[in-house]
Scaffold this motif. Structure first.
Motif, PDB file in Angstrom:
ATOM      1  N   SER A  54       0.855  -1.182   0.000  1.00  0.00           N
ATOM      2  CA  SER A  54       0.000   0.000   0.000  1.00  0.00           C
ATOM      3  C   SER A  54       0.895   1.236   0.000  1.00  0.00           C
ATOM      4  O   SER A  54       2.096   1.140   0.253  1.00  0.00           O
ATOM      5  N   CYS A  55       0.300   2.372  -0.283  1.00  0.00           N
ATOM      6  CA  CYS A  55       1.067   3.625  -0.362  1.00  0.00           C
ATOM      7  C   CYS A  55       1.825   3.864   0.941  1.00  0.00           C
ATOM      8  O   CYS A  55       1.251   3.847   2.025  1.00  0.00           O
ATOM      9  N   ALA A  56       3.150   4.081   0.810  1.00  0.00           N
ATOM     10  CA  ALA A  56       3.997   4.248   1.996  1.00  0.00           C
ATOM     11  C   ALA A  56       3.720   5.564   2.713  1.00  0.00           C
ATOM     12  O   ALA A  56       4.112   5.745   3.861  1.00  0.00           O
ATOM     13  N   GLU A  57       3.011   6.500   2.032  1.00  0.00           N
ATOM     14  CA  GLU A  57       2.670   7.782   2.659  1.00  0.00           C
ATOM     15  C   GLU A  57       1.312   7.731   3.340  1.00  0.00           C
ATOM     16  O   GLU A  57       1.170   8.133   4.488  1.00  0.00           O
ATOM     17  N   CYS A  58       0.284   7.240   2.607  1.00  0.00           N
ATOM     18  CA  CYS A  58      -1.095   7.396   3.110  1.00  0.00           C
ATOM     19  C   CYS A  58      -1.826   6.072   3.297  1.00  0.00           C
ATOM     20  O   CYS A  58      -2.939   6.060   3.814  1.00  0.00           O
ATOM     21  N   GLY A  59      -1.252   4.957   2.857  1.00  0.00           N
ATOM     22  CA  GLY A  59      -1.917   3.667   3.080  1.00  0.00           C
ATOM     23  C   GLY A  59      -2.894   3.252   1.998  1.00  0.00           C
ATOM     24  O   GLY A  59      -3.446   2.150   2.031  1.00  0.00           O
ATOM     25  N   GLU A  60      -3.131   4.132   1.031  1.00  0.00           N
ATOM     26  CA  GLU A  60      -4.013   3.817  -0.104  1.00  0.00           C
ATOM     27  C   GLU A  60      -3.521   2.549  -0.811  1.00  0.00           C
ATOM     28  O   GLU A  60      -2.315   2.354  -0.983  1.00  0.00           O
ATOM     29  N   THR A  61      -4.474   1.658  -1.185  1.00  0.00           N
ATOM     30  CA  THR A  61      -4.042   0.423  -1.854  1.00  0.00           C
ATOM     31  C   THR A  61      -4.277   0.457  -3.367  1.00  0.00           C
ATOM     32  O   THR A  61      -3.851  -0.443  -4.081  1.00  0.00           O
ATOM     33  N   VAL A  89       4.121   4.521  -3.749  1.00  0.00           N
ATOM     34  CA  VAL A  89       3.223   5.615  -3.371  1.00  0.00           C
ATOM     35  C   VAL A  89       2.114   5.762  -4.404  1.00  0.00           C
ATOM     36  O   VAL A  89       2.270   5.343  -5.565  1.00  0.00           O
ATOM     37  N   CYS A  90       0.993   6.333  -3.955  1.00  0.00           N
ATOM     38  CA  CYS A  90      -0.170   6.476  -4.819  1.00  0.00           C
ATOM     39  C   CYS A  90      -0.092   7.775  -5.611  1.00  0.00           C
ATOM     40  O   CYS A  90       0.816   8.591  -5.409  1.00  0.00           O
ATOM     41  N   GLY A  91      -1.079   7.975  -6.484  1.00  0.00           N
ATOM     42  CA  GLY A  91      -1.115   9.140  -7.364  1.00  0.00           C
ATOM     43  C   GLY A  91      -1.135  10.463  -6.616  1.00  0.00           C
ATOM     44  O   GLY A  91      -0.584  11.458  -7.099  1.00  0.00           O
ATOM     45  N   SER A  92      -1.743  10.496  -5.427  1.00  0.00           N
ATOM     46  CA  SER A  92      -1.823  11.773  -4.694  1.00  0.00           C
ATOM     47  C   SER A  92      -0.560  12.059  -3.893  1.00  0.00           C
ATOM     48  O   SER A  92      -0.372  13.167  -3.413  1.00  0.00           O
ATOM     49  N   CYS A  93       0.280  11.059  -3.673  1.00  0.00           N
ATOM     50  CA  CYS A  93       1.449  11.226  -2.798  1.00  0.00           C
ATOM     51  C   CYS A  93       2.761  11.175  -3.557  1.00  0.00           C
ATOM     52  O   CYS A  93       3.818  11.057  -2.959  1.00  0.00           O
ATOM     53  N   GLU A  94       2.709  11.269  -4.881  1.00  0.00           N
ATOM     54  CA  GLU A  94       3.912  10.938  -5.646  1.00  0.00           C
ATOM     55  C   GLU A  94       4.871  12.107  -5.858  1.00  0.00           C
ATOM     56  O   GLU A  94       5.741  12.043  -6.720  1.00  0.00           O
TER      57      GLU A  94
HETATM   58 ZN   LIG Z   1      -0.723   7.943  -0.923  1.00  0.00          ZN
END
Ligand SMILES: [Zn+2]
Length: 241
Positions: free
Chosen positions: A156-163, A177-182
Protein backbone atom coordinates in the motif's frame (compact mmCIF):
# COMPACT_ATOMS: atom_id res chain seq x y z
CA UNK A 1 43.08 -16.34 25.69
CA UNK A 2 42.66 -15.83 21.94
CA UNK A 3 39.67 -17.63 20.50
CA UNK A 4 39.45 -19.82 17.45
CA UNK A 5 36.39 -19.55 15.24
CA UNK A 6 35.44 -22.72 13.43
CA UNK A 7 33.10 -21.63 10.67
CA UNK A 8 31.81 -21.95 7.17
CA UNK A 9 32.59 -18.91 5.04
CA UNK A 10 32.32 -17.50 1.55
CA UNK A 11 35.34 -15.63 0.23
CA UNK A 12 34.13 -12.17 -0.83
CA UNK A 13 37.54 -10.76 -1.68
CA UNK A 14 41.06 -12.15 -1.72
CA UNK A 15 43.80 -9.53 -1.77
CA UNK A 16 47.54 -10.12 -2.28
CA UNK A 17 49.48 -8.92 0.71
CA UNK A 18 53.21 -8.64 1.27
CA UNK A 19 55.49 -11.27 -0.22
CA UNK A 20 53.32 -14.34 -0.08
CA UNK A 21 50.21 -13.69 2.00
CA UNK A 22 46.57 -13.03 1.27
CA UNK A 23 44.06 -10.92 3.13
CA UNK A 24 40.59 -12.42 2.89
CA UNK A 25 37.23 -10.77 3.32
CA UNK A 26 34.92 -13.55 4.45
CA UNK A 27 31.18 -13.75 4.99
CA UNK A 28 30.19 -16.26 7.67
CA UNK A 29 26.82 -17.49 8.97
CA UNK A 30 27.46 -16.83 12.65
CA UNK A 31 30.08 -14.05 12.72
CA UNK A 32 28.99 -11.83 9.84
CA UNK A 33 31.81 -10.26 7.89
CA UNK A 34 35.34 -11.10 9.00
CA UNK A 35 38.82 -10.27 7.72
CA UNK A 36 41.62 -12.79 7.97
CA UNK A 37 45.21 -13.18 6.83
CA UNK A 38 46.36 -16.42 5.20
CA UNK A 39 50.10 -16.47 5.70
CA UNK A 40 52.14 -17.97 2.88
CA UNK A 41 48.99 -18.57 0.81
CA UNK A 42 50.72 -17.51 -2.40
CA UNK A 43 53.71 -19.84 -2.00
CA UNK A 44 53.83 -22.69 -4.51
CA UNK A 45 53.54 -25.36 -1.82
CA UNK A 46 51.01 -23.53 0.34
CA UNK A 47 48.78 -25.82 2.37
CA UNK A 48 45.89 -23.56 1.35
CA UNK A 49 46.32 -24.42 -2.35
CA UNK A 50 43.89 -22.51 -4.56
CA UNK A 51 41.16 -22.54 -1.94
CA UNK A 52 41.29 -18.88 -1.09
CA UNK A 53 39.92 -17.35 -4.27
CA UNK A 54 36.73 -15.26 -4.37
CA UNK A 55 33.42 -17.22 -4.41
CA UNK A 56 34.93 -20.26 -2.67
CA UNK A 57 32.61 -21.76 -0.07
CA UNK A 58 34.95 -23.07 2.62
CA UNK A 59 35.09 -24.42 6.13
CA UNK A 60 37.86 -22.63 8.01
CA UNK A 61 39.45 -22.17 11.39
CA UNK A 62 40.20 -18.53 12.14
CA UNK A 63 42.50 -17.72 15.01
CA UNK A 64 41.68 -14.44 16.70
CA UNK A 65 44.54 -11.97 16.45
CA UNK A 66 45.08 -8.44 17.64
CA UNK A 67 42.50 -6.05 16.28
CA UNK A 68 40.06 -7.19 13.64
CA UNK A 69 42.37 -9.35 11.57
CA UNK A 70 42.15 -13.11 12.19
CA UNK A 71 44.73 -15.65 11.06
CA UNK A 72 43.53 -18.53 8.88
CA UNK A 73 44.93 -21.77 10.25
CA UNK A 74 42.96 -24.38 8.30
CA UNK A 75 40.75 -24.47 5.20
CA UNK A 76 38.58 -27.16 3.59
CA UNK A 77 36.67 -26.57 0.39
CA UNK A 78 32.91 -27.15 0.47
CA UNK A 79 32.43 -25.82 -3.06
CA UNK A 80 34.88 -24.11 -5.42
CA UNK A 81 32.07 -22.92 -7.73
CA UNK A 82 34.49 -23.60 -10.58
CA UNK A 83 31.85 -23.58 -13.34
CA UNK A 84 30.75 -20.01 -12.66
CA UNK A 85 34.25 -18.89 -13.66
CA UNK A 86 33.68 -20.23 -17.20
CA UNK A 87 31.36 -17.41 -18.32
CA UNK A 88 31.80 -13.65 -18.11
CA UNK A 89 28.11 -13.21 -17.19
CA UNK A 90 28.14 -15.59 -14.22
CA UNK A 91 31.53 -14.33 -13.03
CA UNK A 92 30.25 -10.77 -13.17
CA UNK A 93 26.97 -11.66 -11.40
CA UNK A 94 28.91 -13.46 -8.64
CA UNK A 95 31.22 -10.46 -8.20
CA UNK A 96 28.25 -8.11 -7.93
CA UNK A 97 26.49 -10.39 -5.44
CA UNK A 98 29.58 -10.54 -3.19
CA UNK A 99 30.07 -6.79 -3.56
CA UNK A 100 26.45 -6.07 -2.53
CA UNK A 101 26.81 -8.29 0.57
CA UNK A 102 30.12 -6.63 1.46
CA UNK A 103 28.60 -3.15 1.22
CA UNK A 104 25.31 -3.84 3.02
CA UNK A 105 26.69 -6.18 5.71
CA UNK A 106 30.13 -4.93 6.71
CA UNK A 107 30.14 -5.80 10.42
CA UNK A 108 30.49 -9.05 12.43
CA UNK A 109 26.79 -8.89 13.30
CA UNK A 110 25.41 -12.34 12.41
CA UNK A 111 22.92 -12.64 9.54
CA UNK A 112 22.77 -16.37 8.80
CA UNK A 113 20.01 -15.76 6.22
CA UNK A 114 22.40 -13.52 4.23
CA UNK A 115 25.01 -16.27 4.24
CA UNK A 116 22.44 -18.81 2.99
CA UNK A 117 21.17 -16.39 0.34
CA UNK A 118 24.70 -15.74 -0.97
CA UNK A 119 25.55 -19.47 -0.93
CA UNK A 120 22.33 -20.13 -2.85
CA UNK A 121 23.07 -17.38 -5.41
CA UNK A 122 26.61 -18.69 -6.05
CA UNK A 123 25.36 -22.28 -6.32
CA UNK A 124 22.73 -21.18 -8.88
CA UNK A 125 25.31 -19.27 -10.95
CA UNK A 126 27.59 -22.30 -10.78
CA UNK A 127 24.86 -24.75 -11.85
CA UNK A 128 23.72 -22.96 -15.02
CA UNK A 129 24.68 -19.68 -16.72
CA UNK A 130 20.98 -18.95 -17.31
CA UNK A 131 20.86 -17.84 -13.66
CA UNK A 132 22.96 -14.78 -14.51
CA UNK A 133 19.74 -13.07 -15.67
CA UNK A 134 19.01 -9.61 -14.31
CA UNK A 135 15.75 -10.64 -12.61
CA UNK A 136 17.64 -13.00 -10.29
CA UNK A 137 20.28 -10.35 -9.55
CA UNK A 138 17.54 -7.90 -8.56
CA UNK A 139 15.69 -10.52 -6.54
CA UNK A 140 18.93 -11.23 -4.66
CA UNK A 141 19.33 -7.53 -3.82
CA UNK A 142 15.72 -7.20 -2.73
CA UNK A 143 16.19 -10.13 -0.32
CA UNK A 144 19.33 -8.43 1.00
CA UNK A 145 17.26 -5.30 1.72
CA UNK A 146 14.81 -7.51 3.60
CA UNK A 147 17.64 -8.99 5.71
CA UNK A 148 19.00 -5.49 6.35
CA UNK A 149 15.58 -4.41 7.65
CA UNK A 150 14.98 -1.84 4.92
CA UNK A 151 12.73 -3.70 2.50
CA UNK A 152 10.39 -1.24 0.76
CA UNK A 153 6.68 -1.25 1.52
CA UNK A 154 4.90 -2.69 -1.52
CA UNK A 155 1.34 -3.53 -0.46
CA UNK A 156 0.00 0.00 0.00
CA UNK A 157 1.07 3.62 -0.36
CA UNK A 158 4.00 4.25 2.00
CA UNK A 159 2.67 7.78 2.66
CA UNK A 160 -1.09 7.40 3.11
CA UNK A 161 -1.92 3.67 3.08
CA UNK A 162 -4.01 3.82 -0.10
CA UNK A 163 -4.04 0.42 -1.85
CA UNK A 164 -5.21 1.61 -5.30
CA UNK A 165 -3.57 3.86 -7.88
CA UNK A 166 -0.08 2.89 -6.79
CA UNK A 167 2.05 4.38 -9.56
CA UNK A 168 5.26 5.68 -8.08
CA UNK A 169 8.14 4.73 -5.82
CA UNK A 170 9.76 6.92 -3.21
CA UNK A 171 12.77 5.71 -1.24
CA UNK A 172 12.27 8.61 1.18
CA UNK A 173 8.66 7.52 1.84
CA UNK A 174 9.84 3.90 2.15
CA UNK A 175 8.11 2.21 -0.77
CA UNK A 176 5.37 2.50 -3.38
CA UNK A 177 3.22 5.62 -3.37
CA UNK A 178 -0.17 6.48 -4.82
CA UNK A 179 -1.12 9.14 -7.36
CA UNK A 180 -1.82 11.77 -4.69
CA UNK A 181 1.45 11.23 -2.80
CA UNK A 182 3.91 10.94 -5.65
CA UNK A 183 5.57 14.36 -5.28
CA UNK A 184 9.11 13.02 -4.62
CA UNK A 185 8.57 9.72 -6.45
CA UNK A 186 9.60 8.33 -9.81
CA UNK A 187 7.14 6.34 -11.94
CA UNK A 188 6.79 2.65 -11.12
CA UNK A 189 4.41 0.92 -13.50
CA UNK A 190 2.18 -2.07 -12.73
CA UNK A 191 4.70 -4.51 -14.16
CA UNK A 192 7.61 -3.05 -12.17
CA UNK A 193 5.50 -3.20 -9.00
CA UNK A 194 4.46 -6.81 -9.70
CA UNK A 195 8.07 -7.73 -10.32
CA UNK A 196 9.14 -6.38 -6.91
CA UNK A 197 6.32 -8.27 -5.15
CA UNK A 198 7.06 -11.49 -7.07
CA UNK A 199 10.84 -11.28 -6.65
CA UNK A 200 10.49 -10.78 -2.92
CA UNK A 201 7.94 -13.56 -2.45
CA UNK A 202 9.52 -16.31 -4.55
CA UNK A 203 12.70 -18.35 -4.26
CA UNK A 204 15.70 -16.76 -5.98
CA UNK A 205 15.72 -19.17 -8.94
CA UNK A 206 12.05 -18.40 -9.66
CA UNK A 207 12.39 -14.61 -9.88
CA UNK A 208 9.73 -13.49 -12.39
CA UNK A 209 10.82 -12.26 -15.79
CA UNK A 210 9.84 -8.76 -16.79
CA UNK A 211 10.41 -6.20 -19.52
CA UNK A 212 13.57 -4.10 -19.56
CA UNK A 213 11.57 -1.06 -18.47
CA UNK A 214 10.09 -2.88 -15.46
CA UNK A 215 13.49 -4.27 -14.46
CA UNK A 216 15.05 -0.80 -14.77
CA UNK A 217 12.33 0.66 -12.53
CA UNK A 218 12.78 -2.16 -10.02
CA UNK A 219 16.53 -1.62 -9.99
CA UNK A 220 16.05 2.09 -9.36
CA UNK A 221 13.72 1.32 -6.43
CA UNK A 222 16.27 -1.08 -4.91
CA UNK A 223 19.27 1.20 -5.51
CA UNK A 224 17.57 4.30 -4.09
CA UNK A 225 16.33 2.35 -1.05
CA UNK A 226 19.87 1.15 -0.27
CA UNK A 227 21.20 4.70 -0.70
CA UNK A 228 18.52 6.39 1.33
CA UNK A 229 18.20 3.91 4.22
CA UNK A 230 21.65 2.24 4.43
CA UNK A 231 23.81 4.95 2.80
CA UNK A 232 25.19 2.24 0.55
CA UNK A 233 25.78 2.67 -3.17
CA UNK A 234 25.27 -0.61 -5.05
CA UNK A 235 27.05 -1.20 -8.35
CA UNK A 236 24.56 -0.96 -11.25
CA UNK A 237 23.29 -4.26 -12.68
CA UNK A 238 21.76 -2.76 -15.79
CA UNK A 239 23.62 -0.43 -18.12
CA UNK A 240 22.08 3.04 -17.89
CA UNK A 241 21.11 4.66 -21.17
ZN1 LIG B 1 -0.72 7.94 -0.92
Amino acid sequence: MPRSLRTEAIVLRSIRYGEADRILHLYTPGYGRQAAIAKGARRARSRFGARLEPFFHIRAILHEGRGDLHTVTSVDTISAHAALRDHAATLDAAARACDAVARLFETPEPHPEVFRLLANELALLDSDAVHARTAIGLSFRLKLLLAAGIVPQLASCAECGETDHLQGFSAAAGGVVCGSCEAAAFPLNQEGHSFLVGALGRPLAQAPDASDLALAQAERAITETAEHHAHVRLRPLLARG
